[in-house]
Structures are given as C-alpha cells and as structure tokens.
Scaffold this motif. Structure first.
Motif, short mmCIF file in Angstrom:
data_model
loop_
_atom_site.label_atom_id
_atom_site.label_comp_id
_atom_site.label_asym_id
_atom_site.label_seq_id
_atom_site.Cartn_x
_atom_site.Cartn_y
_atom_site.Cartn_z
N ILE A 1 -0.52 4.58 -0.79
CA ILE A 1 -1.59 5.65 -1.07
C ILE A 1 -1.57 6.21 0.48
O ILE A 1 -2.06 5.68 1.22
CB ILE A 1 -3.22 5.26 -1.41
N PHE B 1 -6.92 9.18 0.28
CA PHE B 1 -8.19 8.77 -0.90
C PHE B 1 -8.70 10.56 -0.71
O PHE B 1 -8.84 11.24 -0.23
CB PHE B 1 -8.96 8.02 -0.26
N PHE C 1 -5.80 8.52 4.38
CA PHE C 1 -5.46 6.61 4.31
C PHE C 1 -6.61 5.83 5.49
O PHE C 1 -7.32 4.97 5.51
CB PHE C 1 -4.33 5.65 3.87
N THR D 1 0.58 -1.46 0.11
CA THR D 1 -0.16 0.08 -0.30
C THR D 1 1.03 1.18 -0.19
O THR D 1 1.59 1.63 0.72
CB THR D 1 -0.63 -0.18 1.27
N ASN E 1 -7.15 6.60 -6.22
CA ASN E 1 -7.41 6.19 -4.55
C ASN E 1 -8.68 7.28 -4.84
O ASN E 1 -8.93 8.46 -4.25
CB ASN E 1 -6.20 7.39 -4.14
N TYR F 1 -3.08 -1.45 -0.92
CA TYR F 1 -3.65 -0.37 -2.17
C TYR F 1 -2.87 0.38 -2.66
O TYR F 1 -1.81 1.27 -2.24
CB TYR F 1 -4.98 0.26 -0.91
#
Length: 323
Positions: A17, A20, A102, A15, A180, A176
């Motif tokens: 990111i 978001f 996140f 992940t 996003n 992830y």
C-alpha cells in the motif's frame, strides 16, 4: 486515488500500500468541507496561541520559573506538539486531499501516541507536585526542586520516545495489503492496525497491555494522589482554606477525567473487539484528544494565582506607560 477494497489474510504477504485514505466523518456533503476545514483551523489557532503564550510567558518571567511552572511548560509543549501533529492534516483532509502516504501515516501515528504518552506522564508528575505541596508542605522545597523536575521531565520525554519507537516498529512488522481506508481524520494505532492483512491477535494483546500501562499507571497514581490530597484538605480547620484548595483541584480533576476515562473505554473496546459507529468513534476520539490541549492553558495557568497576578501587574504597567 487508489483504494484497496479486498482484505487478504496471508501471513507471508508483503506491504504493497503506497498510501492511505483518511475517510474522516462520513455523510458530510463536499460543499461543507471548506467549513469543516475552517472550524478545525480555528481550533488549531486557539490551541497553538494558548500553549505558545504559556510557554513564552513562563520562560520569560523569572518569578514564574519554579518547579510547578516547569511542568506547565512541558505540558504546553506536549499539547502543542499533539495539535500540530494532528490538526494541520485534518485541515488538509477537508481543504486539499484525503490522501496520506504510508510513511507519512506511520510518522503521524508515532507522534500522536508519543505526545499522548508524554501528556499522561506529565499529568501524573503534576499530581505528584500537588501531592507533596499539600500533603507534605514542609518537605516540598527539598523534594520538588528545579533540577528534580527537569530530570523527571527529561525521563518522560526520552522514555516515551523509546517506548513508542518499539510499539511502532511492532506495528510495521505486519503486512498491509488492503484495504487502505482509515476510518478517522488522522492516523492512529487502532485505525491502522485494523487494516493489517495478517492475524493481529498478538499485536493487539501487546499494544493493549502497553497502552493500559501507559494510561492506567499514571491514572491510578493520580487517583491515589488526589484521594490523599482530599483527606489532607478535609483536615484543614479553616473552611475558606478548604474551599480554596478544592477550587484549585476541581478543574484539574475535570481534565484528568476527560483525558483518561474515554481513552480507557476506547482501548478496552478495542481489546475485546467491539467497534463503534464510525462518526461516533471519531467524535469521541476527537473530543478527548483535542479538548484537553485546547483548555489546559486556561485550567492550569490562567486560573493560577501567581500567573494572574503577574499578568495584571504587566497590564497595569503597560497602561501607565501608555498614559
């Protein structure tokens, strides 16, 4: 603002990111964002004031501290919790920024589904209360006691806490790494897991089976309870008595249908991979998520004879005092 537009499908990806983007409704000009934010603020104020009033009123009025009203209070807390989890961020999305971190997104997702799960089981508990009261009235004082309801409500809160912890931990186990953009006004399971850059077939199967158990288990019990209630009511020889009982049950059945049927449809669609147009999907989810908490205080409490009589007595007493 960082927006990732590529989707990677590597099982070993990690992940990366940090945040978001809550897309919300599409096609709305920026000049109307303030109006949208104000609209959701009004909804939140109505939702919060109604549920806080019910909780405080029942908690302060000793004559209302009965098993049925304990369930009402728990339902009010759950509805208030759901509204507080979702609406402030929706308002902020249109007034301030559409960015959410996140960790903040997964925290919001946890509480969104936690309060939703609690509400589902509390509505089943309410159906149990009505089932015993109407179908076995002589056994009601023995079976449905103050402490019985307190224990059952505690089991609902603690059990949901553990269940949702396991589901969110499972959702966090996949990577992830892009995109996003969440096609919703707040973070919820379906919107987030679609962004995973890994094969989520197993995750989807497990989450769907748990969601259907949480949703359909209480729903089928509620159907059974109300079928039994209707059969018992039909045996009442007094026409006026039958009418009053049906009048009491009808609003509850309306809320139950509004709560369970659209949710079932959306989860089944997710399970088979069917996708709605973004605005329709958001509108449906917002309707079945926010409308029940908004009108529950009126349906379950303000239409209840004891609460109305207690309110009228207090209002009359206040008018006499003022005079």
């Amino acid at each position: 603002m960082t927006i990732y537009t590529e989707t990677y499908m590597y099982k070993n990806s990690t992940t990366n990111i940090p945040q978001f983007v809550l897309q919300g409704f599409t096609g709305i000009p920026a000049e109307y964002y303030g109006l949208f934010g104000t609209f959701f603020l009004l909804i939140y104020l109505m939702l919060a004031s109604g549920n806080v009033f019910i909780f405080v009123f029942v908690a302060c009025e000793k004559s209302l501290q009965k098993p049925t009203y304990i369930i009402f209070c728990n339902l009010a807390i759950s509805d208030l919790g759901f509204g507080t989890t979702t609406l402030p961020k929706i308002i902020a999305r249109y007034w301030i920024s559409e960015i959410i971190s996140f960790n903040g997104c997964f925290t919001q997702m946890y509480f969104v589904h936690y309060f939703g799960t609690c509400t589902s089981f509390l509505m089943a508990l309410m159906a149990l209360d009505r089932f015993v009261a109407i179908c076995n009235p002589l056994r009601y004082p023995v079976m449905i006691t103050h402490w019985t309801i307190v224990i059952l409500c505690s089991v609902v809160w603690i059990g949901s806490l553990l269940l949702l912890g396991a589901i969110i931990a499972h959702a966090l186990s996949v990577p992830y790494c892009g995109p996003n953009i969440i096609h919703h006004c707040y973070c919820e399971y379906i919107s987030i897991t679609y962004l995973a850059c890994a094969d989520i077939a197993a995750l989807k199967a497990i989450s769907t089976s748990i969601a259907m158990t949480v949703l359909w288990g209480p729903f089928f019990y509620i159907i059974f309870s109300y079928v039994a209630i209707i059969i018992s009511v039909m045996k009442i020889s007094n026409k006026e008595g039958r009418y009053k009982t049906f009048l009491t049950c009808t609003p509850q059945l309306f809320i139950i249908c509004l709560y369970y049927l659209p949710r079932s449809f959306v989860y089944v669609a997710f399970a088979i991979g069917f996708r709605f147009e973004t605005n329709i999907n958001i509108a449906v989810i917002m309707m079945y998520s926010l409308l029940p908490p908004l009108i529950n205080p009126f349906i379950y409490c303000f239409r209840t004879k004891e609460i109305k009589e207690t309110l009228l007595k207090k209002l009359k007493l206040r008018q006499v005092t003022v005079k």
